[in-house]
Structure formats: C-alpha cells, structure tokens
Design a protein around this motif. Structure first.
Motif, PDB file in Angstrom:
ATOM      1  N   TRP A  28      77.003 -11.331 130.137  1.00  0.00           N
ATOM      2  CA  TRP A  28      78.095 -12.265 130.371  1.00  0.00           C
ATOM      3  C   TRP A  28      79.404 -11.686 129.804  1.00  0.00           C
ATOM      4  CZ3 TRP A  28      76.250 -17.839 128.668  1.00  0.00           C
ATOM      5  CH2 TRP A  28      75.354 -18.321 129.635  1.00  0.00           C
ATOM      6  N   PRO A  29      80.555 -12.147 130.314  1.00  0.00           N
ATOM      7  CA  PRO A  29      81.826 -11.781 129.684  1.00  0.00           C
ATOM      8  C   PRO A  29      81.829 -12.204 128.215  1.00  0.00           C
ATOM      9  CG  PRO A  29      82.210 -12.787 131.819  1.00  0.00           C
ATOM     10  CD  PRO A  29      80.754 -12.969 131.532  1.00  0.00           C
ATOM     11  N   GLU A  30      82.443 -11.405 127.367  1.00  0.00           N
ATOM     12  CA  GLU A  30      82.420 -11.657 125.932  1.00  0.00           C
ATOM     13  C   GLU A  30      82.943 -13.048 125.593  1.00  0.00           C
ATOM     14  OE1 GLU A  30      84.004  -9.584 121.785  1.00  0.00           O
ATOM     15  OE2 GLU A  30      84.850  -9.009 123.720  1.00  0.00           O
ATOM     16  N   GLU A  31      84.001 -13.494 126.243  1.00  0.00           N
ATOM     17  CA  GLU A  31      84.573 -14.792 125.924  1.00  0.00           C
ATOM     18  C   GLU A  31      83.603 -15.923 126.245  1.00  0.00           C
ATOM     19  OE1 GLU A  31      86.648 -17.795 124.526  1.00  0.00           O
ATOM     20  OE2 GLU A  31      87.043 -15.661 124.153  1.00  0.00           O
ATOM     21  N   ARG A  32      82.810 -15.764 127.308  1.00  0.00           N
ATOM     22  CA  ARG A  32      81.832 -16.800 127.649  1.00  0.00           C
ATOM     23  C   ARG A  32      80.757 -16.887 126.568  1.00  0.00           C
ATOM     24  NH1 ARG A  32      78.143 -17.139 133.210  1.00  0.00           N
ATOM     25  NH2 ARG A  32      77.215 -19.201 132.764  1.00  0.00           N
ATOM     26  N   ILE A  33      80.319 -15.746 126.041  1.00  0.00           N
ATOM     27  CA  ILE A  33      79.328 -15.738 124.956  1.00  0.00           C
ATOM     28  C   ILE A  33      79.920 -16.367 123.697  1.00  0.00           C
ATOM     29  CG2 ILE A  33      77.939 -14.256 123.452  1.00  0.00           C
ATOM     30  CD1 ILE A  33      77.716 -12.288 125.775  1.00  0.00           C
ATOM     31  N   LEU A  34      81.192 -16.064 123.408  1.00  0.00           N
ATOM     32  CA  LEU A  34      81.834 -16.630 122.228  1.00  0.00           C
ATOM     33  C   LEU A  34      82.004 -18.142 122.347  1.00  0.00           C
ATOM     34  CD1 LEU A  34      84.507 -13.896 121.449  1.00  0.00           C
ATOM     35  CD2 LEU A  34      82.446 -14.426 120.132  1.00  0.00           C
ATOM     36  N   ARG A  35      82.289 -18.632 123.553  1.00  0.00           N
ATOM     37  CA  ARG A  35      82.374 -20.092 123.735  1.00  0.00           C
ATOM     38  C   ARG A  35      81.028 -20.743 123.443  1.00  0.00           C
ATOM     39  NH1 ARG A  35      85.329 -18.951 128.533  1.00  0.00           N
ATOM     40  NH2 ARG A  35      83.509 -19.514 129.807  1.00  0.00           N
ATOM     41  N   ARG A  36      79.969 -20.102 123.896  1.00  0.00           N
ATOM     42  CA  ARG A  36      78.619 -20.610 123.625  1.00  0.00           C
ATOM     43  C   ARG A  36      78.343 -20.589 122.125  1.00  0.00           C
ATOM     44  NH1 ARG A  36      73.844 -20.571 126.987  1.00  0.00           N
ATOM     45  NH2 ARG A  36      71.915 -20.156 125.838  1.00  0.00           N
ATOM     46  N   GLY A 336      76.327  -1.535 129.326  1.00  0.00           N
ATOM     47  CA  GLY A 336      76.870  -2.625 130.119  1.00  0.00           C
ATOM     48  C   GLY A 336      76.712  -3.991 129.493  1.00  0.00           C
ATOM     49  N   ARG A 337      75.912  -4.085 128.429  1.00  0.00           N
ATOM     50  CA  ARG A 337      75.766  -5.372 127.746  1.00  0.00           C
ATOM     51  C   ARG A 337      77.007  -5.624 126.898  1.00  0.00           C
ATOM     52  NH1 ARG A 337      70.811  -2.943 127.982  1.00  0.00           N
ATOM     53  NH2 ARG A 337      69.088  -4.214 128.787  1.00  0.00           N
ATOM     54  N   THR A 338      77.441  -6.870 126.852  1.00  0.00           N
ATOM     55  CA  THR A 338      78.658  -7.219 126.120  1.00  0.00           C
ATOM     56  C   THR A 338      78.369  -7.752 124.724  1.00  0.00           C
ATOM     57  OG1 THR A 338      78.613  -9.401 127.167  1.00  0.00           O
ATOM     58  CG2 THR A 338      79.949  -7.685 128.218  1.00  0.00           C
ATOM     59  N   LEU A 339      77.093  -7.971 124.381  1.00  0.00           N
ATOM     60  CA  LEU A 339      76.764  -8.389 123.025  1.00  0.00           C
ATOM     61  C   LEU A 339      77.194  -7.298 122.059  1.00  0.00           C
ATOM     62  CD1 LEU A 339      73.149  -9.783 123.610  1.00  0.00           C
ATOM     63  CD2 LEU A 339      75.216 -11.130 123.189  1.00  0.00           C
ATOM     64  N   PRO A 340      77.821  -7.665 120.937  1.00  0.00           N
ATOM     65  CA  PRO A 340      78.293  -6.648 119.982  1.00  0.00           C
ATOM     66  C   PRO A 340      77.137  -5.814 119.444  1.00  0.00           C
ATOM     67  CG  PRO A 340      78.406  -8.849 119.026  1.00  0.00           C
ATOM     68  CD  PRO A 340      78.109  -9.030 120.476  1.00  0.00           C
ATOM     69  N   LEU A 341      77.465  -4.612 118.984  1.00  0.00           N
ATOM     70  CA  LEU A 341      76.457  -3.639 118.594  1.00  0.00           C
ATOM     71  C   LEU A 341      76.494  -3.391 117.092  1.00  0.00           C
ATOM     72  CD1 LEU A 341      74.356  -1.784 120.048  1.00  0.00           C
ATOM     73  CD2 LEU A 341      76.075   0.030 119.921  1.00  0.00           C
TER      74      LEU A 341
END
Length: 460
Positions: A28-36, A336-341
């Motif tokens: 997912w886009p990073e901002e969508r994950i952060l909203r969650r 391609g994953r947007t989760l931080p590493l």
C-alpha cells in the motif's frame, strides 16, 4: 463435536478472506499504512486509558488525555517500560474488560536476561495474528516455489510458547495435511541424528532457533557429514550471525529466512526475498529506535528497539523496551514493499556453554530447563568461569525464599548440564547493562576464589 468443526471451518474461511487483504497491505502507499496505524493508536490508547490501570495512572500523572496521543511520535509521551515492569506486575497492564480465563496465557523468558513474564492475548487478536502472517508467508511460499504440499520440520521445544501458540491456532482453524505436513522434534536431538532425519525425510523447510541453525551447520561442516539440506531454513527467537548465514546459504545452498516476533508484540516484522532487513508491520506494532535516555534515534544509528502493540487488547504494552538493538534503514527496500525496513537487528543471540564432558550446548537450553524457577527471578545472567563451571547471577523477586530458589535453580541446572559440571548461585541487587542498555545473558569471567561449588551464593 459437530459444532466445533463448524466453528473451525468458519474461522478458516474468515481468516482466509482477511489473509487475501493482508497480502496487499505491504505494498500500500505509505500514507495509507500510516493512516491505518494512527487509527489503531487512537483506539488502543483510548482502550488503555479506560481499562488498564498502569496507563490510566500514568496519563493522569502527566496530565495527558487519550485524544492527545494520535501518532507513533506521540507514544513517546507515555512512560518507557521494560520487561522487568511486566514481570513484576503483569496485572497492571491487563485490561479489566478481559477475563484471564477467556484469554491465552503466554510466557516469555526472553533472550535479554529478564525473568519469566506473562502476557495475556485475547482470542480475536490471536486469530488476527494468524491472518497477519499471510504477509510473511507469501515470501516463504515464493522461496519454496509452492504453497501446497510442504513438508515441514519444527525444532522448537514442545513446551515452548511457539508450540503453545501453534497448538492453539490449529485448534481454531482447519489446516489440510495436503497443504502442510509438519513433524516436530525437540531441539536437543543430536546433530548426527538430525542430519540423518533430514536426509531421509527431505523436508522443504525447517524451523528452529537461529543459534540452533548456526551450530548445526557448523557441526555438519566441521565433521563433513553428508547433508541434503531443505530448500529454506527459517529461524527465529534469537539471532543468526552474518557468518552463519553465509555458511548456510553459500556452502549448503539452503536459503535462510526469518521473521521478527515476540510474545509481547506478535508479528513485528519479516524479511523479504532480498533478505536485507525486516519489513516492519507498523500498522500492527509501532516501532521506534531509542538511545539510553529514551530519545528517538535517526535512521542508520543503532539503538534499542521500542515497540507498541496496537492490536492485543488483553495485555496492553505501549512504549515497551524490548532489549533488542537495531537501526532503521534510510531508504525503502527495492522489493517494492512500502513498510519501513529495520536494516539491522542485533542482540537476541544465544551463546554456547562449554560443559566438562566436552559438549557445547546453547544457553537457551539451560534457560528452558529453568523456566518454572524464572517466575521468581527478575533478572538472570549465566557466568561461565571455566569449562564446566557456571554461576547463575540472579536478581530475585521481592519476598522470595532465596535458599529455596537457589536450591531449585542448582537442581534444575544440574539436570540440564552434565555430571561433571559445577553450578553455583549468586544473588545480587542488580545486573549492570552493557552498551545501549543491553543486558548480556552470558558472560565469561575468571573464577572468584571460593565461588565455584558453593550450594548458593551470598545475596547482595
């Protein structure tokens, strides 16, 4: 019985449906994950204030209202807690909305030297945990080249928390044998016997402690034991050194894979196909890296990993010091994953203990043998003062009978070690921490005159 099967099939369908969504979340886009993440932070903080004694008192003392904690950065306004706080007062972190008998009790002895500690997990959270696993299972399926017909070998203790959770979840869902056929062996199996079993049964994937995998492959290489390795070796619970990983993958052609999990937090992160670090499930568990004063460290700098579990409502742990060391990557992963590493995860290693009869065992095997006694221990450090000579340095819980605890520790340690090994107990007020606050579980020191062989050490 029929009703139970209906419930299991219903759970299986529900988790399967959720799992399809979970596969997409890492992209997912990073901002969508952060909203969650922010939505879950607001919900868990409100829940903690209303039902968890520790957080209600802590927020009242600081003049904080739940609505003021809206993001991962805001969680730093809550007090830092550590394993010792949970070990001393587990009830302070329990929600009044959950009856203990309706939850699963999970114990962790940890790898950072803290005593045995209890975390309650509500059933819904554990079922969610199973669905969340679809994120890292997709990586494993890709490495294996198949999703069905897997032959698995598990080398975790039958009494371990890992196996307890597996048994619980298998009782909640239906896992067709056509998908995965798992064999369970105790990790104490001799390396020669384990190599023979692997050669005979040819598992696709093996699960073990990281230190166990390292020791096994080092032994096989040193003894030149023929081995047909599995396609993938999955490790967890403690670390695998870079040298050990290079040996397993380079010399044996066995792909190494890992996830980052803990009793207190569930699935914190997972490696992708590149194996360059752990993608953090920040919508499930907020993570920050801190220095000794609890200040957040910038990307690339090593500090202690602090987590906040955002979905277990029975035992709530926010701003929790793990005792693990790590550093955040400064750039996204090329997978391609947007989760931080999390580019480095240090600590959580097991050390070898050198016994009088020439054997070497991993220190977690001794810790496992002492698991019942650790309920009365706040901190434990194993001091190896020579071959077959050990002192258990212990910070006992308050009002514990030290003589009885010392005898019990020596008795159980003697059973786990050999006849020629000598064990003593030294009670201390505290155990100094090393770099960045990490408590070393095994240290090697010269013997103190008169120390070795005592039935128990003098208290400090």
């Amino acid at each position: 019985m029929a009703t139970r099967w209906v419930v299991r099939w219903a759970n299986t369908a529900r988790i399967g449906w959720r799992g399809r969504r979970e596969r997409r979340i890492p992209y997912w886009p990073e901002e969508r994950i952060l909203r969650r993440q922010r939505a879950r932070i607001r919900a868990i903080v409100d829940h903690a204030y209303r039902t968890v004694p520790f957080y209600r008192e802590a927020m009242d003392e600081r003049g904080l209202r739940p609505a003021e904690i809206r993001s991962a950065e805001d969680l730093a306004r809550l007090p830092l807690i550590d394993a010792g706080a949970l070990q001393r007062s587990p009830e302070a972190f329990r929600s009044s909305r959950y009856e203990p008998r309706a939850c699963l009790e999970l114990y962790s002895t940890g790898t950072s030297g803290s005593g045995r500690r209890l975390a309650l997990w509500d059933v819904d959270a554990l079922r969610s945990k199973l669905a969340h696993g679809e994120r890292d299972r997709q990586v494993l399926y890709g490495l294996l080249g198949k999703t069905w017909g897997q032959r698995r070998l598990s080398l975790f203790h039958s009494a371990s928390t890992t196996q307890k959770v597996i048994r619980f979840l298998h009782d909640q869902v239906v896992v067709p044998r056509a998908r995965a056929d798992t064999t369970y062996l105790e990790p104490e199996i001799p390396h020669e016997d384990l190599a023979e079993w692997i050669n005979r049964h040819r598992p696709d994937v093996v699960y073990s402690y990281g230190s166990h995998a390292e020791q096994f492959f080092r032994y096989v290489a040193d003894r030149r034991i023929p081995l047909s390795p599995p396609r993938v070796w999955v490790y967890g619970a403690d670390a695998l050194s870079p040298e050990g990983r290079r040996r397993i993958e380079g010399e044996f052609g066995c792909r190494v894979h890992s996830t980052y999990q803990m009793v207190e937090a569930g699935r914190v992160g997972f490696e992708c196909e590149r194996g360059d670090g752990f993608h953090l499930n920040i919508d499930l568990c907020a993570v920050r890296i801190v220095d000794l004063q609890g200040r957040t460290m910038p990307s690339g700098e090593t500090g202690e990993i602090v987590i906040s579990n955002l979905y277990n409502r029975a035992t709530v742990l926010l701003n929790y010091r793990t005792g693990d060391l790590g550093a955040m990557a400064g750039a996204p992963c090329s997978c391609g994953r947007t989760l931080p590493l999390l580019e480095r995860l240090e600590g959580r290693t097991s050390d070898l203990l050198h016994l009088a009869d020439g054997r070497e065992i991993l220190d977690h095997m001794l810790i496992h043998a002492l698991k019942e006694e650790l309920k009365d221990v706040l901190q434990l450090q194993i001091v190896e003062t020579g071959i077959g000579r050990f002192t258990l340095r212990v910070v006992p819980a308050r009002d514990v009978d030290r003589d009885a605890l010392g005898r019990a520790l020596i008795r159980e340690a003697a059973r786990a070690l050999g006849d020629g090994d000598r064990v003593s107990v030294e009670f201390v007020a505290s155990i100094p921490r090393g770099a960045l606050g990490k408590l070393r579980r095994v240290v090697r020191e010269p013997a103190t005159p008169g120390e070795i062989g005592r039935p128990e050490g003098a208290g400090a």
